[in-house]
Design a protein around this motif. Structure first.
Motif, mmCIF file in Angstrom:
data_model
loop_
_atom_site.group_PDB
_atom_site.id
_atom_site.type_symbol
_atom_site.label_atom_id
_atom_site.label_comp_id
_atom_site.label_asym_id
_atom_site.label_seq_id
_atom_site.Cartn_x
_atom_site.Cartn_y
_atom_site.Cartn_z
ATOM 1 N N LEU A 217 0.852 -1.189 0.000
ATOM 2 C CA LEU A 217 0.000 0.000 0.000
ATOM 3 C C LEU A 217 0.889 1.239 0.000
ATOM 4 C CD1 LEU A 217 -2.879 1.256 0.311
ATOM 5 C CD2 LEU A 217 -2.501 1.167 2.789
ATOM 6 N N PHE A 218 0.845 2.017 -1.088
ATOM 7 C CA PHE A 218 1.688 3.205 -1.218
ATOM 8 C C PHE A 218 0.936 4.415 -0.682
ATOM 9 C CE2 PHE A 218 3.876 6.680 -3.259
ATOM 10 C CZ PHE A 218 5.204 6.270 -3.289
ATOM 11 N N VAL A 219 1.473 5.021 0.369
ATOM 12 C CA VAL A 219 0.816 6.164 1.007
ATOM 13 C C VAL A 219 1.129 7.445 0.224
ATOM 14 C CG1 VAL A 219 0.666 7.552 3.101
ATOM 15 C CG2 VAL A 219 0.893 5.061 3.259
ATOM 16 N N HIS A 220 0.119 8.288 0.066
ATOM 17 C CA HIS A 220 0.284 9.537 -0.672
ATOM 18 C C HIS A 220 -0.595 10.613 -0.058
ATOM 19 C CE1 HIS A 220 -3.675 8.892 -2.529
ATOM 20 N NE2 HIS A 220 -3.306 7.611 -2.620
ATOM 21 N N VAL A 221 -0.354 11.836 -0.464
ATOM 22 C CA VAL A 221 -1.141 12.963 0.021
ATOM 23 C C VAL A 221 -2.608 12.790 -0.383
ATOM 24 C CG1 VAL A 221 -1.549 15.440 -0.284
ATOM 25 C CG2 VAL A 221 0.777 14.590 0.027
ATOM 26 N N GLY A 222 -3.513 13.059 0.547
ATOM 27 C CA GLY A 222 -4.942 12.976 0.273
ATOM 28 C C GLY A 222 -5.484 11.569 0.263
ATOM 29 N N MET A 223 -4.736 10.635 0.812
ATOM 30 C CA MET A 223 -5.153 9.234 0.778
ATOM 31 C C MET A 223 -6.383 9.007 1.656
ATOM 32 S SD MET A 223 -2.731 5.984 1.550
ATOM 33 C CE MET A 223 -3.159 4.375 0.906
ATOM 34 N N ARG A 224 -7.324 8.192 1.161
ATOM 35 C CA ARG A 224 -8.520 7.854 1.922
ATOM 36 C C ARG A 224 -8.399 6.448 2.499
ATOM 37 N NH1 ARG A 224 -10.461 9.424 -2.959
ATOM 38 N NH2 ARG A 224 -11.217 7.297 -3.331
ATOM 39 N N ALA A 225 -9.120 6.209 3.565
ATOM 40 C CA ALA A 225 -9.044 4.924 4.250
ATOM 41 C C ALA A 225 -9.506 3.772 3.367
ATOM 42 C CB ALA A 225 -9.877 4.971 5.532
ATOM 43 N N ASP A 226 -10.475 4.036 2.484
ATOM 44 C CA ASP A 226 -11.006 2.935 1.684
ATOM 45 C C ASP A 226 -10.004 2.429 0.644
ATOM 46 O OD1 ASP A 226 -11.069 5.078 -0.045
ATOM 47 O OD2 ASP A 226 -13.150 4.786 -0.673
ATOM 48 N N GLU A 227 -8.918 3.180 0.392
ATOM 49 C CA GLU A 227 -7.904 2.713 -0.548
ATOM 50 C C GLU A 227 -7.192 1.476 -0.021
ATOM 51 O OE1 GLU A 227 -5.449 5.690 -2.539
ATOM 52 O OE2 GLU A 227 -6.768 7.238 -1.726
ATOM 53 N N ALA A 228 -7.082 1.370 1.290
ATOM 54 C CA ALA A 228 -6.471 0.178 1.870
ATOM 55 C C ALA A 228 -7.349 -1.042 1.641
ATOM 56 C CB ALA A 228 -6.225 0.384 3.364
ATOM 57 N N LEU A 229 -8.656 -0.847 1.721
ATOM 58 C CA LEU A 229 -9.578 -1.964 1.559
ATOM 59 C C LEU A 229 -9.558 -2.538 0.155
ATOM 60 C CD1 LEU A 229 -12.683 -0.752 3.608
ATOM 61 C CD2 LEU A 229 -11.055 -2.554 4.213
ATOM 62 N N ARG A 230 -9.263 -1.707 -0.841
ATOM 63 C CA ARG A 230 -9.254 -2.177 -2.226
ATOM 64 C C ARG A 230 -8.177 -3.234 -2.464
ATOM 65 N NH1 ARG A 230 -9.257 3.788 -4.923
ATOM 66 N NH2 ARG A 230 -11.092 4.607 -3.836
ATOM 67 N N LEU A 231 -7.155 -3.256 -1.628
ATOM 68 C CA LEU A 231 -6.061 -4.218 -1.795
ATOM 69 C C LEU A 231 -6.358 -5.556 -1.129
ATOM 70 C CD1 LEU A 231 -2.905 -1.989 -1.157
ATOM 71 C CD2 LEU A 231 -3.895 -2.662 -3.344
ATOM 72 N N VAL A 232 -7.396 -5.596 -0.337
ATOM 73 C CA VAL A 232 -7.655 -6.781 0.479
ATOM 74 C C VAL A 232 -8.702 -7.667 -0.187
ATOM 75 C CG1 VAL A 232 -8.422 -7.621 2.728
ATOM 76 C CG2 VAL A 232 -7.068 -5.523 2.574
ATOM 77 N N GLY A 233 -8.302 -8.926 -0.437
ATOM 78 C CA GLY A 233 -9.227 -9.922 -0.947
ATOM 79 C C GLY A 233 -9.276 -11.110 -0.015
ATOM 80 N N GLU A 234 -9.972 -12.132 -0.435
ATOM 81 C CA GLU A 234 -10.120 -13.313 0.421
ATOM 82 C C GLU A 234 -8.778 -13.985 0.701
ATOM 83 O OE1 GLU A 234 -12.943 -16.041 -1.119
ATOM 84 O OE2 GLU A 234 -14.633 -14.626 -1.063
ATOM 85 N N ALA A 235 -7.835 -13.898 -0.242
ATOM 86 C CA ALA A 235 -6.554 -14.587 -0.078
ATOM 87 C C ALA A 235 -5.489 -13.727 0.590
ATOM 88 C CB ALA A 235 -6.041 -15.053 -1.434
ATOM 89 N N THR A 236 -5.793 -12.467 0.876
ATOM 90 C CA THR A 236 -4.784 -11.562 1.433
ATOM 91 C C THR A 236 -4.413 -11.965 2.852
ATOM 92 O OG1 THR A 236 -5.680 -9.757 0.097
ATOM 93 C CG2 THR A 236 -4.217 -9.163 1.916
ATOM 94 N N ARG A 237 -3.114 -12.152 3.069
ATOM 95 C CA ARG A 237 -2.626 -12.556 4.394
ATOM 96 C C ARG A 237 -1.890 -11.431 5.110
ATOM 97 N NH1 ARG A 237 -1.024 -17.795 4.754
ATOM 98 N NH2 ARG A 237 -0.495 -17.255 6.919
ATOM 99 N N GLY A 238 -1.452 -10.440 4.362
ATOM 100 C CA GLY A 238 -0.714 -9.350 4.971
ATOM 101 C C GLY A 238 -0.679 -8.145 4.058
#
Length: 325
Positions: A217-238
């Motif tokens: 997850l690349f942090v940037h100016v103006g980042m929203r919390a839901d951007e982290a959720l977009r990376l998470v799927g059923e197989a995501t472990r970390g």
């Protein structure tokens, strides 16, 4: 006694062709290992070289389909009595990730050296021949054993843990952090800046043919919390966070990641800064976060994948492993 080295080729710029000595564009992975060894045969290298083609691709395409046969071929070579060391030719874009993965999963009993080039083979000032000659010099040296996987670029020797590509052009494109280079090499000379550090020589992790899903997850100016959720799927472990500064992030993002960590997803804070050292901070224990220390995001991802694959999921245990790197 002549040193006997196995050369494993994966492609990259070192085997690239531009079709013109002054062209900017080129095709990576065009020269096969047999032709390449014939090309270096006139250099007078003090080693007996045998080659094998694992792949011949741009290193942006490197992944498990190449890593699996490469790791197996290195292990097979290291186990042979007629092999004193291994040289791997590799594209520079992902060289540091392959080197770090191999460093964590190979024994340190014989030298394993990765080498690449910043210019294709038919370009003015091709650096591949000198880099390759330097890699042969390092792999032929008995003191290279016990140092883990090494990278040779631009007359410098780097440890896999430290090496990183810092420039897109020029032959001085690699640097080490937190240690700079650990040796200086030319085709005729080699000077180490310290003693070997790997005791016992055993691999630090077993080899896993498939690693858990861990996005960055690349942090940037103006980042929203839901951007982290977009990376998470059923197989995501970390998740590895490429944070600003010392692994920082907006508070809303931090809260969302803490929620994910409480659900069992491992979260590692690293830095998007090139020489970013990330220590633990007061909130990490409550958030169940891990500090990446000196590892950049792409290397932190590999270490976390190996830890998760080996069954280590407790944040304190993961932190201990990162502290030891």
């Amino acid at each position: 006694m002549t040193t006997r080295l196995t050369v494993l080729a994966t492609g990259g710029t070192i085997a690239g062709i531009a079709g013109s000595a002054i062209a900017q564009d080129y095709r990576a992975g065009e020269i096969g290992i047999d032709d390449y060894l014939e090309k270096v045969g006139g250099l007078g290298l003090a080693a007996e070289l045998s080659g094998r083609q694992i792949a011949n691709i741009d290193s942006a395409e490197i992944g498990p389909e190449v890593w699996n046969p490469l790791h197996a071929a290195i292990l097979e070579a290291l186990g042979r009595g007629d092999c004193d060391g291994v040289v791997v030719t590799h594209g520079t874009d992902t060289l540091e990730e392959t080197a770090f993965l191999l460093d964590l999963t190979l024994p340190a009993t014989k030298p394993v050296v990765l080498v690449g080039a910043m210019r294709p083979a038919d370009a003015v000032g091709y650096d591949g021949l000198r880099n390759f000659a330097n890699a042969v010099r390092v792999a032929s040296d008995g003191d290279a054993s016990g140092r883990g996987v090494l990278v040779v670029m631009g007359d410098r020797v780097f440890a896999a843990r430290d090496v990183r590509k810092v420039r897109t052009r020029g032959t001085d494109a690699f640097r080490g952090f937190p240690r700079e280079s650990i040796g200086f090499v030319t085709p005729a000379t080699l000077e180490w800046f310290g003693a070997p550090w790997r005791q016992g020589g055993e691999a630090l992790f077993p080899w896993y043919g498939d690693l858990p899903e861990v996005p960055i997850l690349f942090v940037h100016v103006g980042m929203r919390a839901d951007e982290a959720l977009r990376l998470v799927g059923e197989a995501t472990r970390g998740i590895v966070v490429a944070g600003v500064g010392e692994g920082n992030m907006p508070e809303a993002v931090r809260r969302e990641l803490a929620r994910l960590a409480s659900s069992g997803i491992a979260v590692v804070r690293s830095s998007r800064v090139d020489e970013g050292l990330v220590d633990r901070e007061g909130e990490d224990e409550a958030n169940r976060f891990v500090a990446a220390r000196a590892l950049n995001p792409q290397k932190a991802r590999i270490l976390l994948q190996l830890l998760l694959a080996s069954g280590t999921s407790d944040p304190a245990a993961i932190q201990q492993a990162f502290d030891g790197r």
